[in-house]
Design a protein around this motif. Structure first.
Motif, short mmCIF file in Angstrom:
data_model
loop_
_atom_site.label_atom_id
_atom_site.label_comp_id
_atom_site.label_asym_id
_atom_site.label_seq_id
_atom_site.Cartn_x
_atom_site.Cartn_y
_atom_site.Cartn_z
N VAL A 310 0.85 -1.24 0.04
CA VAL A 310 -0.03 0.13 0.03
C VAL A 310 0.99 1.26 0.10
CG1 VAL A 310 -1.98 1.28 1.40
CG2 VAL A 310 -1.87 -1.24 1.26
N LEU A 311 0.61 2.03 -1.13
CA LEU A 311 1.54 3.18 -1.11
C LEU A 311 1.00 4.36 -0.42
CD1 LEU A 311 4.30 4.56 -2.20
CD2 LEU A 311 2.86 4.67 -4.44
N ARG A 312 1.07 4.48 0.92
CA ARG A 312 0.40 5.60 1.83
C ARG A 312 0.87 7.06 1.34
NH1 ARG A 312 -3.20 3.46 5.21
NH2 ARG A 312 -3.21 1.28 5.63
N GLN A 313 2.07 7.15 0.81
CA GLN A 313 2.41 8.40 0.10
C GLN A 313 1.40 9.26 -0.57
OE1 GLN A 313 6.06 6.56 -0.56
NE2 GLN A 313 7.15 8.30 0.05
N THR A 314 0.73 8.20 -1.19
CA THR A 314 -0.16 8.98 -2.17
C THR A 314 -1.64 9.34 -1.48
OG1 THR A 314 -1.35 6.69 -2.82
CG2 THR A 314 0.74 7.41 -4.21
N MET A 315 -1.84 9.04 -0.09
CA MET A 315 -3.07 9.24 0.37
C MET A 315 -3.06 10.43 1.28
SD MET A 315 -3.50 5.15 1.60
CE MET A 315 -4.99 5.54 2.56
N PHE A 317 -5.17 13.17 1.14
CA PHE A 317 -5.98 14.41 0.25
C PHE A 317 -7.39 14.39 0.32
CE2 PHE A 317 -5.31 10.93 -3.02
CZ PHE A 317 -6.38 10.93 -3.87
N ASN A 318 -8.08 13.10 0.81
CA ASN A 318 -9.31 13.15 1.02
C ASN A 318 -9.78 12.21 1.92
OD1 ASN A 318 -12.14 12.12 -0.02
ND2 ASN A 318 -12.13 14.02 -1.20
N PRO A 319 -10.53 12.42 2.94
CA PRO A 319 -10.76 11.20 3.88
C PRO A 319 -11.69 10.10 3.33
CG PRO A 319 -12.07 13.39 4.28
CD PRO A 319 -11.07 13.69 3.22
N GLU A 320 -12.70 10.61 2.43
CA GLU A 320 -13.67 9.30 1.96
C GLU A 320 -12.60 8.48 0.99
OE1 GLU A 320 -17.50 10.28 0.66
OE2 GLU A 320 -17.62 11.89 2.15
N VAL A 321 -11.73 8.89 0.23
CA VAL A 321 -10.66 8.10 -0.48
C VAL A 321 -9.92 7.35 0.44
CG1 VAL A 321 -8.81 8.32 -2.06
CG2 VAL A 321 -10.75 9.72 -2.43
N ASP A 322 -9.41 7.78 1.47
CA ASP A 322 -8.77 6.82 2.34
C ASP A 322 -9.78 5.97 2.85
OD1 ASP A 322 -6.59 8.78 2.04
OD2 ASP A 322 -6.75 9.70 3.83
N ALA A 323 -10.83 6.23 3.23
CA ALA A 323 -11.67 5.25 3.99
C ALA A 323 -12.13 4.26 2.82
CB ALA A 323 -12.97 6.02 4.21
N GLY A 324 -12.15 4.48 1.51
CA GLY A 324 -12.28 3.63 0.48
C GLY A 324 -11.02 2.62 0.28
N ILE A 325 -9.81 3.15 0.49
CA ILE A 325 -8.48 2.25 0.32
C ILE A 325 -8.50 1.45 1.82
CG2 ILE A 325 -6.04 2.32 0.66
CD1 ILE A 325 -6.98 2.94 -2.07
N GLU A 326 -8.88 1.83 2.75
CA GLU A 326 -9.13 1.05 4.06
C GLU A 326 -10.03 -0.20 3.72
OE1 GLU A 326 -6.82 1.11 6.21
OE2 GLU A 326 -5.95 3.05 5.81
N LYS A 327 -11.15 0.21 3.12
CA LYS A 327 -12.03 -0.92 2.91
C LYS A 327 -11.61 -1.94 1.98
CE LYS A 327 -16.28 1.60 4.13
NZ LYS A 327 -17.54 2.22 3.48
N VAL A 339 -1.02 -7.91 2.97
CA VAL A 339 -1.13 -6.62 2.63
C VAL A 339 -0.10 -5.61 3.78
CG1 VAL A 339 -2.38 -4.45 2.35
CG2 VAL A 339 -3.33 -6.46 2.00
N VAL A 340 1.01 -4.97 3.11
CA VAL A 340 1.80 -4.39 3.88
C VAL A 340 2.12 -2.84 3.52
CG1 VAL A 340 3.11 -6.55 4.45
CG2 VAL A 340 3.70 -4.92 2.45
N ASP A 341 2.35 -2.00 4.28
CA ASP A 341 2.75 -0.60 3.73
C ASP A 341 4.00 -0.41 3.07
OD1 ASP A 341 0.54 0.19 4.77
OD2 ASP A 341 1.43 1.33 6.55
N VAL A 342 4.30 0.10 1.94
CA VAL A 342 5.55 0.47 1.43
C VAL A 342 5.84 1.87 1.26
CG1 VAL A 342 5.56 -1.82 -0.04
CG2 VAL A 342 4.42 0.48 -0.79
N GLU A 343 7.03 2.56 1.11
CA GLU A 343 7.16 3.70 1.17
C GLU A 343 8.51 3.98 -0.02
OE1 GLU A 343 9.38 7.03 3.75
OE2 GLU A 343 7.58 6.04 4.60
N LEU A 344 8.27 4.91 -0.88
CA LEU A 344 9.40 5.25 -1.83
C LEU A 344 10.19 6.41 -1.67
CD1 LEU A 344 7.07 4.85 -5.26
CD2 LEU A 344 8.15 2.97 -3.86
#
Length: 531
Positions: A310-315, A317-327, A339-344
């Protein structure tokens, strides 16, 4: 001129480009069915079955889409997504029906209508990039990919509107607007933007104006309009789908790709789109990397045992988008993925060199295209002059700052270009996405595709707030967006990104996710979002 008058002028121009015909349904109402076969939400698989059984003919199917375009695109909600119809569409359908009757069936796409973005050469229609300057550009030869589609038995229904010059004319452009085609609307909420640059394809396929469509992308132009229009959009590895016969921006990043209402439709369509074109500078690398059948990877258990980053660096900017990614993450885990977090470490560092590349490559590639097509405006410099001389109709709401920046660039032998090209690909690819995939032993990386669609604003231009597709675009690697939910009735998408030529695996992951979530909803053509 006062700011108030500027605002009013821009609004008048926008409304004029979308003005519905008189005596048509009120925008925002669901269009009624015509007298022909019902094609709303008709899948490619179901269309195949109906054609094979004789329940439908290619002519009846083509006519049904033409009727729906007249009823929805040109009247009713006035989506304004189709810029030109193929005058030979019905004749081509008749020929394919005759072939079927004689026992000759070219394959699963025989008799299937498709819409092409208006930057792809197709004989019988203009190829204009949405620009009035190129309204007379009528290619005498099909693009490589169009020839493949015709050979597969597909019917070219017409061309779709786009952000003029694929959104590479001005820094304050309005996506989905072109001087030739006007403003395309979002099928879900009409005052919202369809994103771009493949705006017309996104809206048209969401509204079932064809079975499937072709978009093109340099950075986001398939993923973004697919996401905000509730579609599945696949951006292939650069070179997997030929670029010959497509008005270019970047030889490093350009690609065409499928946009459809399901992963299944996209997978089947990829069998016709993908092909080795030795004349494409990146085409030879596709040899040996094209499976016999992309649809063979449509398996509901494709995510089982896979490791997804999961590229959380792209998250954020919008709480509903973030909620969608969590779902989405929960759905991936339920489907058997880890599923693991990744960072570039290089995240975003490719932006400046990428823009430098695009400026250089746009000038070089466009000049070559214009000369090879005998254009009346045979260079970028000539187009800039034409736009200036015809500013009232070519540039009524934004200018051509990017054109002018590109014209100032030198040849592709410049040291500045070579350094930018190498830096961008390394930062996004080798040291970016590919480093994360290999370093964390990942099968794919996910990110939010895009924000919800914003209000179309001809005064200030687009209101991008965030997206997650950029790294794959610059790296030249594949990505696929799938609907993951909605925000106030506006579709949201999640993007899966992988290694070069990993389209089969990404299709499998996207299919498993799609089947687990069933997130896509058909558009309702709402006039606006009520409080």
């Amino acid at each position: 001129m006062t700011m108030r008058r500027l605002l009013l002028l821009a609004c008048v121009l926008l409304l004029a480009s979308c003005k519905p015909e008189t005596n048509t349904p009120v925008p925002g109402t669901t269009p009624s069915a015509g007298s022909g076969p019902e094609v709303a939400e008709l899948s490619l698989v179901d269309a195949q079955k109906k054609l094979a059984s004789g329940e439908l003919t290619a002519r009846a199917l083509t006519q049904a889409y033409l009727d729906r375009i007249a009823r929805i695109d040109k009247a009713g909600p006035t989506l304004n997504s189709v810029i030109e119809l193929n005058p030979d569409a019905l004749r081509d359908a008749d020929a394919l029906d005759a072939e079927r009757k004689a026992g000759k069936v070219r394959g699963p796409l025989h008799g299937i209508p498709v819409l092409l973005k208006d930057n792809i050469d197709a004989v019988g229609m203009a190829n204009s990039a949405g620009s009035l300057a190129l309204a007379g550009n009528r290619p005498t030869q099909d693009a490589f990919l169009v020839a493949r589609l015709r050979a597969a038995g597909m019917i070219i229904l017409g061309k779709t509107n786009l952000s003029e010059w694929a959104n590479f004319r001005s820094t304050r452009s309005t996506s989905g607007w072109s001087s030739r085609g006007g403003q395309t609307r979002n099928a879900y909420v009409l005052d919202r933007n369809p994103c771009g640059s493949s705006a017309g394809t996104g809206t048209a396929i969401a509204a079932s104006l064809a079975t499937i469509g072709v978009g093109t992308e340099t950075d986001g132009s398939i993923i973004c309009p697919s996401s905000v229009n509730g579609l599945v959009g696949l951006k292939p590895t650069v070179g997997l789908v030929s670029r010959n016969g497509i008005i270019p921006i970047s030889i490093s990043q350009d690609t065409a790709g499928p946009m459809g209402r399901s992963v299944t439709d996209v997978a089947i369509f990829m069998n016709a789109l993908a092909g080795v074109d030795e004349a494409d500078p990146a085409g030879h690398a596709a040899a040996g990397n094209i499976p016999d059948d992309y649809a063979a990877y449509l398996k509901a258990d494709s995510l089982k045992g896979k490791r997804i980053g999961v590229l959380r660096q792209t998250m954020g900017f919008n709480p509903e988008v973030d909620a969608g990614i969590e779902k989405s993450i929960a759905a991936l885990k339920a489907a058997g993925a880890e599923v693991v977090d990744v960072e570039l470490p290089t995240y975003g560092k490719w932006d400046a060199p990428e823009f430098e590349i695009l400026l250089y490559e746009f000038k070089d590639g466009l000049n070559s295209y214009l000369k090879s097509h005998g254009s009346a405006h045979a260079s970028l410099e000539a187009l800039i002059a034409w736009n200036t001389a015809n500013a009232d109709k070519a540039m009524p709401i934004f200018g051509q700052e990017i054109f002018e920046k590109a014209q100032a660039k030198g040849p592709l032998t410049d040291a500045a270009y070579i350094k930018a090209r190498d830096d961008a690909r390394r930062l996004a690819g080798k040291d970016g996405l590919l480093a994360a995939l290999d370093g964390d032993n990942l099968d794919a990386v996910i990110a939010p595709s895009m924000s919800p669609a914003w209000l179309t604003d001809p005064v200030n231009g687009d209101h991008f707030t965030g997206a997650g597709y950029g790294v794959a675009a610059v790296a030249g690697t594949p990505s696929i967006t799938v609907p993951m939910g909605e925000s106030h009735g506006l579709p949201l998408g999640v993007t899966f990104m992988g290694r070069p030529y990993s389209e089969p695996e990404l299709i499998g992951f996207a299919y498993a996710f799609e089947q687990a979530t069933k997130a896509r909803k058909a558009p309702e053509y709402k006039a606006t979002i009520s409080p």
